[in-house]
Design a protein around this motif. Structure first.
Motif, PDB file in Angstrom:
ATOM      1  N   ASP A 157      -4.232  -9.301 -13.878  1.00 39.18           N
ATOM      2  CA  ASP A 157      -3.066  -9.887 -14.537  1.00 39.18           C
ATOM      3  C   ASP A 157      -2.715  -9.170 -15.840  1.00 39.18           C
ATOM      4  O   ASP A 157      -1.556  -9.085 -16.220  1.00 39.18           O
ATOM      5  N   ARG A 158      -3.744  -8.656 -16.521  1.00 37.88           N
ATOM      6  CA  ARG A 158      -3.516  -7.981 -17.813  1.00 37.88           C
ATOM      7  C   ARG A 158      -3.310  -6.480 -17.654  1.00 37.88           C
ATOM      8  O   ARG A 158      -3.171  -5.775 -18.647  1.00 37.88           O
ATOM      9  N   ASP A 159      -3.307  -5.991 -16.431  1.00 36.93           N
ATOM     10  CA  ASP A 159      -3.160  -4.554 -16.180  1.00 36.93           C
ATOM     11  C   ASP A 159      -4.192  -3.733 -16.943  1.00 36.93           C
ATOM     12  O   ASP A 159      -3.905  -2.661 -17.464  1.00 36.93           O
ATOM     13  N   VAL A 160      -5.432  -4.242 -16.998  1.00 40.51           N
ATOM     14  CA  VAL A 160      -6.507  -3.591 -17.732  1.00 40.51           C
ATOM     15  C   VAL A 160      -6.707  -2.148 -17.274  1.00 40.51           C
ATOM     16  O   VAL A 160      -6.959  -1.266 -18.083  1.00 40.51           O
ATOM     17  N   TYR A 161      -6.571  -1.904 -15.996  1.00 37.22           N
ATOM     18  CA  TYR A 161      -6.860  -0.578 -15.456  1.00 37.22           C
ATOM     19  C   TYR A 161      -5.611   0.221 -15.098  1.00 37.22           C
ATOM     20  O   TYR A 161      -5.709   1.259 -14.442  1.00 37.22           O
ATOM     21  N   LEU A 162      -4.447  -0.228 -15.545  1.00 38.80           N
ATOM     22  CA  LEU A 162      -3.203   0.448 -15.187  1.00 38.80           C
ATOM     23  C   LEU A 162      -3.200   1.909 -15.625  1.00 38.80           C
ATOM     24  O   LEU A 162      -2.813   2.797 -14.862  1.00 38.80           O
ATOM     25  N   THR A 163      -3.656   2.185 -16.837  1.00 37.60           N
ATOM     26  CA  THR A 163      -3.700   3.571 -17.325  1.00 37.60           C
ATOM     27  C   THR A 163      -4.610   4.413 -16.444  1.00 37.60           C
ATOM     28  O   THR A 163      -4.262   5.528 -16.057  1.00 37.60           O
ATOM     29  N   LYS A 164      -5.788   3.875 -16.098  1.00 38.60           N
ATOM     30  CA  LYS A 164      -6.733   4.594 -15.240  1.00 38.60           C
ATOM     31  C   LYS A 164      -6.142   4.826 -13.855  1.00 38.60           C
ATOM     32  O   LYS A 164      -6.313   5.904 -13.269  1.00 38.60           O
ATOM     33  N   ILE A 165      -5.441   3.842 -13.327  1.00 38.70           N
ATOM     34  CA  ILE A 165      -4.804   3.995 -12.014  1.00 38.70           C
ATOM     35  C   ILE A 165      -3.772   5.119 -12.058  1.00 38.70           C
ATOM     36  O   ILE A 165      -3.709   5.965 -11.163  1.00 38.70           O
ATOM     37  N   LYS A 166      -2.985   5.154 -13.126  1.00 42.57           N
ATOM     38  CA  LYS A 166      -1.978   6.214 -13.268  1.00 42.57           C
ATOM     39  C   LYS A 166      -2.650   7.581 -13.392  1.00 42.57           C
ATOM     40  O   LYS A 166      -2.175   8.566 -12.816  1.00 42.57           O
ATOM     41  N   GLN A 167      -3.763   7.651 -14.128  1.00 42.12           N
ATOM     42  CA  GLN A 167      -4.501   8.902 -14.250  1.00 42.12           C
ATOM     43  C   GLN A 167      -5.049   9.330 -12.895  1.00 42.12           C
ATOM     44  O   GLN A 167      -4.985  10.510 -12.535  1.00 42.12           O
ATOM     45  N   ASN A 168      -5.604   8.372 -12.152  1.00 48.09           N
ATOM     46  CA  ASN A 168      -6.150   8.679 -10.828  1.00 48.09           C
ATOM     47  C   ASN A 168      -5.066   9.150  -9.866  1.00 48.09           C
ATOM     48  O   ASN A 168      -5.288  10.052  -9.052  1.00 48.09           O
ATOM     49  N   GLY A 176      -4.941  12.645  -8.034  1.00 52.37           N
ATOM     50  CA  GLY A 176      -4.776  12.746  -6.591  1.00 52.37           C
ATOM     51  C   GLY A 176      -3.653  13.693  -6.209  1.00 52.37           C
ATOM     52  O   GLY A 176      -3.784  14.493  -5.287  1.00 52.37           O
ATOM     53  N   LEU A 177      -2.564  13.611  -6.938  1.00 55.32           N
ATOM     54  CA  LEU A 177      -1.444  14.522  -6.682  1.00 55.32           C
ATOM     55  C   LEU A 177      -1.842  15.966  -6.969  1.00 55.32           C
ATOM     56  O   LEU A 177      -1.461  16.881  -6.244  1.00 55.32           O
ATOM     57  N   ARG A 178      -2.637  16.156  -8.028  1.00 53.44           N
ATOM     58  CA  ARG A 178      -3.091  17.506  -8.368  1.00 53.44           C
ATOM     59  C   ARG A 178      -4.005  18.050  -7.268  1.00 53.44           C
ATOM     60  O   ARG A 178      -3.820  19.163  -6.780  1.00 53.44           O
ATOM     61  N   VAL A 179      -4.979  17.246  -6.866  1.00 49.57           N
ATOM     62  CA  VAL A 179      -5.969  17.680  -5.881  1.00 49.57           C
ATOM     63  C   VAL A 179      -5.335  17.943  -4.521  1.00 49.57           C
ATOM     64  O   VAL A 179      -5.713  18.881  -3.822  1.00 49.57           O
ATOM     65  N   THR A 180      -4.382  17.122  -4.151  1.00 53.45           N
ATOM     66  CA  THR A 180      -3.743  17.282  -2.839  1.00 53.45           C
ATOM     67  C   THR A 180      -2.505  18.159  -2.901  1.00 53.45           C
ATOM     68  O   THR A 180      -1.760  18.244  -1.935  1.00 53.45           O
ATOM     69  N   LYS A 181      -2.313  18.785  -4.060  1.00 52.01           N
ATOM     70  CA  LYS A 181      -1.159  19.667  -4.272  1.00 52.01           C
ATOM     71  C   LYS A 181       0.162  18.963  -3.964  1.00 52.01           C
ATOM     72  O   LYS A 181       1.052  19.513  -3.342  1.00 52.01           O
ATOM     73  N   GLY A 182       0.238  17.712  -4.417  1.00 52.12           N
ATOM     74  CA  GLY A 182       1.461  16.942  -4.268  1.00 52.12           C
ATOM     75  C   GLY A 182       1.639  16.294  -2.909  1.00 52.12           C
ATOM     76  O   GLY A 182       2.625  15.620  -2.666  1.00 52.12           O
ATOM     77  N   ASN A 183       0.672  16.482  -2.025  1.00 51.39           N
ATOM     78  CA  ASN A 183       0.763  15.916  -0.683  1.00 51.39           C
ATOM     79  C   ASN A 183      -0.165  14.708  -0.567  1.00 51.39           C
ATOM     80  O   ASN A 183      -1.019  14.646   0.306  1.00 51.39           O
ATOM     81  N   LEU A 184       0.013  13.782  -1.460  1.00 48.12           N
ATOM     82  CA  LEU A 184      -0.818  12.582  -1.501  1.00 48.12           C
ATOM     83  C   LEU A 184      -0.377  11.642  -0.387  1.00 48.12           C
ATOM     84  O   LEU A 184       0.733  11.131  -0.385  1.00 48.12           O
ATOM     85  N   THR A 185      -1.240  11.469   0.583  1.00 48.90           N
ATOM     86  CA  THR A 185      -0.910  10.600   1.707  1.00 48.90           C
ATOM     87  C   THR A 185      -1.524   9.231   1.499  1.00 48.90           C
ATOM     88  O   THR A 185      -2.505   9.083   0.779  1.00 48.90           O
ATOM     89  N   THR A 186      -0.926   8.253   2.109  1.00 49.52           N
ATOM     90  CA  THR A 186      -1.458   6.903   2.007  1.00 49.52           C
ATOM     91  C   THR A 186      -1.733   6.379   3.398  1.00 49.52           C
ATOM     92  O   THR A 186      -1.033   6.748   4.347  1.00 49.52           O
ATOM     93  N   PRO A 187      -2.684   5.549   3.568  1.00 48.64           N
ATOM     94  CA  PRO A 187      -3.603   5.151   2.508  1.00 48.64           C
ATOM     95  C   PRO A 187      -4.662   6.226   2.272  1.00 48.64           C
ATOM     96  O   PRO A 187      -5.077   6.915   3.199  1.00 48.64           O
ATOM     97  N   LEU A 188      -5.052   6.373   1.033  1.00 46.88           N
ATOM     98  CA  LEU A 188      -6.092   7.310   0.630  1.00 46.88           C
ATOM     99  C   LEU A 188      -6.950   6.599  -0.395  1.00 46.88           C
ATOM    100  O   LEU A 188      -6.427   6.014  -1.340  1.00 46.88           O
TER     101      LEU A 188
END
Length: 86
Positions: free
Chosen positions: A33-44, A48-60
């Motif tokens: 509810d407090r978005d405690v991990y929102l920054t970490k999620i955005k970093q992750n 993921g986009l960097r590692v997959t060279k922009g081809n981030l597929t879901t679900p991953l």
């Protein structure tokens, strides 16, 4: 088409309860509810986009840096339980 609503708060809490009955669900819900991990999620996500060279597929999913096959709940829960034990 992909189901984009699988990761709702309600579904995530249900998965938490199913994964381990001893988890403090109220505490987890407050963090969500407090978005405690929102920054970490955005970093992750950016990583993921960097590692997959922009081809981030879901679900991953990664658990402690290990890519997890998300074709079944059993596989996901197994990876989470393994991470908890380590």
């Amino acid at each position: 088409p992909e189901n984009t609503d699988w990761a709702t708060d309600k579904n995530l809490i249900a998965m938490v309860k199913k994964a381990n009955a001893s988890f403090n669900v109220e505490k987890i819900q407050k963090c969500m509810d407090r978005d405690v991990y929102l920054t970490k999620i955005k970093q992750n996500t950016a990583e993921g986009l960097r590692v997959t060279k922009g081809n981030l597929t879901t679900p991953l999913m990664f658990v402690n840096g290990v890519r997890v096959d998300v074709n079944s709940e059993e596989t996901i829960f197994s990876a989470i339980k393994k991470a908890i034990k380590s």
